[in-house]
Design an enzyme around this catalytic site. Structure first.
Site, mmCIF file in Angstrom:
data_model
loop_
_atom_site.group_PDB
_atom_site.id
_atom_site.type_symbol
_atom_site.label_atom_id
_atom_site.label_comp_id
_atom_site.label_asym_id
_atom_site.label_seq_id
_atom_site.Cartn_x
_atom_site.Cartn_y
_atom_site.Cartn_z
ATOM 1 N N ILE A 41 24.642 30.552 -42.551
ATOM 2 C CA ILE A 41 24.124 31.403 -41.487
ATOM 3 C C ILE A 41 25.224 32.277 -40.897
ATOM 4 C CG2 ILE A 41 23.186 31.389 -39.131
ATOM 5 C CD1 ILE A 41 21.107 30.881 -41.278
ATOM 6 N N GLY A 182 22.693 32.284 -23.715
ATOM 7 C CA GLY A 182 23.917 31.782 -24.326
ATOM 8 C C GLY A 182 24.591 32.925 -25.062
ATOM 9 N N ALA A 269 16.209 33.476 -28.103
ATOM 10 C CA ALA A 269 17.609 33.107 -28.320
ATOM 11 C C ALA A 269 17.961 31.928 -27.428
ATOM 12 C CB ALA A 269 18.517 34.300 -28.025
ATOM 13 N N ASP A 311 27.499 22.642 -37.179
ATOM 14 C CA ASP A 311 26.366 22.703 -36.266
ATOM 15 C C ASP A 311 25.453 21.490 -36.378
ATOM 16 O OD1 ASP A 311 27.391 25.129 -35.556
ATOM 17 O OD2 ASP A 311 25.695 26.331 -36.245
ATOM 18 N N HIS A 445 55.196 44.198 -22.715
ATOM 19 C CA HIS A 445 54.611 45.143 -21.764
ATOM 20 C C HIS A 445 54.573 46.533 -22.383
ATOM 21 C CE1 HIS A 445 53.747 47.139 -17.931
ATOM 22 N NE2 HIS A 445 54.689 48.012 -18.251
#
Length: 466
Positions: A41, A182, A269, A311, A445
């Site tokens: 996925i 989310g 979602a 997952d 910087h």
């Protein structure tokens, strides 16, 4: 004759293919079972194509804000189909690349759907329904997850979408209601808003981005609302009616009030659930809790010789967590030295919306709940020379330390390119750098990352540029 492997991996997403490669590196005979495209996925329908689309949204935002930089543009045209084509080409290229990695590492790719038959025995059903059996000393489940359903809201692939349809729209919707805030919901809300869609976001929790620090979530909400995104929190979809050309949605707030609107599309979602069905887990005694496989610190399930990563093994459901678990799981079963378990609290979370969000560790609320004495520093990007120079000064960096030990407990960032910077705090946590250690680091910087340094100095009570 049944093929015999040392390691057989079920699924080829960012957990599965990494596990296979790591096993091959240990000299173990390895195979991967995949029923669809290599990459899972994440590569085909998640992380990668969404970032390609979001890049297009960033271009749209830049074109809409050229005047302060002395530019103007007219006659600019947008073709949604071309953007979708670009995103699909990126996914296709990477999927082919994983095929190359399988060949390079001598890994067999078995096409079909896997099911555990017995200890170390896996049946694979191919597309033509033929069944082959394989044996392996170690079986690693990396089957991933799929969109979670919402009561009363049934995706139909046309008017009511999951993220699959949202990635390949036939046309740009004029209006979109997103259920869930989310990472997936927020990214799509930001994406479609930047492309010109009228967006509404609905979240059942009291704040959007529920897992994030409240200050970060509040900042994103303000930025979204400034962009015209309507947001309902503490709310849910109480009724949804799909018509021929539109969807009528009733949103119920916590106080019982109903807000009704008509939109072109609805996107569900509201999280994901593990792909645990039809794997034969129950028969082998693999424990499943609330839709995810239960594992220990070494990714072992409750069945000997069976592991689960990514997952399907539960939160945080992130590709990089899956890849990390893949390596530690294989290293452990191969007997490698110095393998450390994963602290899931310190897996960085990234949301690639505008503004971007990146975080790791404890939120301020969770840190205070530990009872520790805290040092908290925050630096606003309005005081960052680089952020002002690129016209992206809305955001901040927040760091949370244990006041007694100097331990980094949490880091929370919102603003431009923070997803590229969060690894700095991850490295600091990994090497056990204290607040005093980080204060001594020289940051270049002008850079956006200077804000990280300034937030640490603020936590120590000695900020320079604020």
């Amino acid at each position: 004759m049944t093929e015999k492997y040392d390691v057989l991996v079920v699924g080829s997403g960012p957990g599965g293919y990494v596990a296979a490669i790591r096993a091959a590196q240990h000299g173990l005979r390895t195979a991967v079972v995949e029923r669809d495209r290599l990459g899972g996925i994440c590569l085909n329908w998640g992380c990668i194509p969404t970032k390609a689309l979001l890049h297009g949204a960033d271009v749209a935002h830049t074109l809409a804000n050229l005047r302060p930089l002395g530019f103007s543009a007219s006659g600019v045209e947008f073709d949604m189909a071309r953007l979708v084509e670009f995103s699909r080409s990126v996914s296709g290229r990477l999927s082919d690349g994983i095929g190359y990695l399988m060949k390079k590492n001598g890994i067999d790719v078995v096409r079909g759907s896997a099911r555990l038959l017995d200890k170390g025995v896996v049946a694979v059903t191919a597309a033509d329904e033929s069944v082959s059996e394989y044996r392996a000393d170690h079986v690693i489940l990396a089957t991933g997850a799929r969109p979670r359903s919402v009561p009363g809201v049934v995706p139909d692939g046309d008017r009511v979408w999951t993220y699959f349809e949202a990635l390949v729209p036939s046309e740009l919707p004029k209006s979109l209601l997103v259920i869930g805030s989310g990472a997936i919901g927020v990214e799509f809300a930001s994406l479609y808003n930047d492309l010109g869609t009228d967006v509404t976001l609905v979240e059942v929790a009291p704040q959007i981005m529920p897992v994030e620090d409240a200050a970060v979530a509040g900042h994103v909400r303000r930025q979204f609302e400034k962009r015209g995104i309507r947001i309902h929190t503490g709310a849910s979809v109480s009724e949804l009616t799909v018509g021929t050309n539109a969807v009528t949605v009733a949103v119920r707030s916590a106080d019982g009030t109903i807000d009704e609107s008509t939109v072109d599309r609805v996107l569900v979602a509201a999280g994901i659930q593990g792909n645990v069905e039809d794997l034969g887990l129950e028969e082998l005694g693999v424990e499943v809790d609330r839709g995810f496989v239960t594992t220990d610190q070494w990714c072992r399930t409750t069945a000997f010789g069976v592991y689960a990563i990514g997952d399907v093994a539960g939160a945080p459901c992130l590709a990089h967590k899956a890849s990390h678990e893949a390596v530690l799981c294989v290293d452990r079963l191969a007997g490698a030295d110095h393998v450390r378990p994963l602290d899931r609290d310190y897996v960085p979370g990234c949301t690639y919306a505008r503004p971007q969000v990146a975080s790791l560790g404890l939120t301020e609320e969770r840190a205070r709940a530990t009872g520790r004495r805290l040092q908290i520093g925050q630096f606003d990007l309005q005081a960052s020379g680089k952020a002002l120079a690129i016209g992206e000064a809305d955001g901040f960096v927040k760091t949370i330390f244990d006041a007694d030990s100097g331990e980094l407990l949490g880091a929370h960032m919102v603003g431009p390119d923070v997803t590229e910077q969060i690894q700095g705090f991850g490295i600091a946590r990994s090497v056990e750098a204290t607040a005093d250690d980080l204060a001594e680091v020289v940051f270049a910087h002008p850079t956006l990352s200077e804000a990280m340094h300034e937030s640490v100095l603020a936590a120590l009570g000695r900020p320079i540029n604020m």
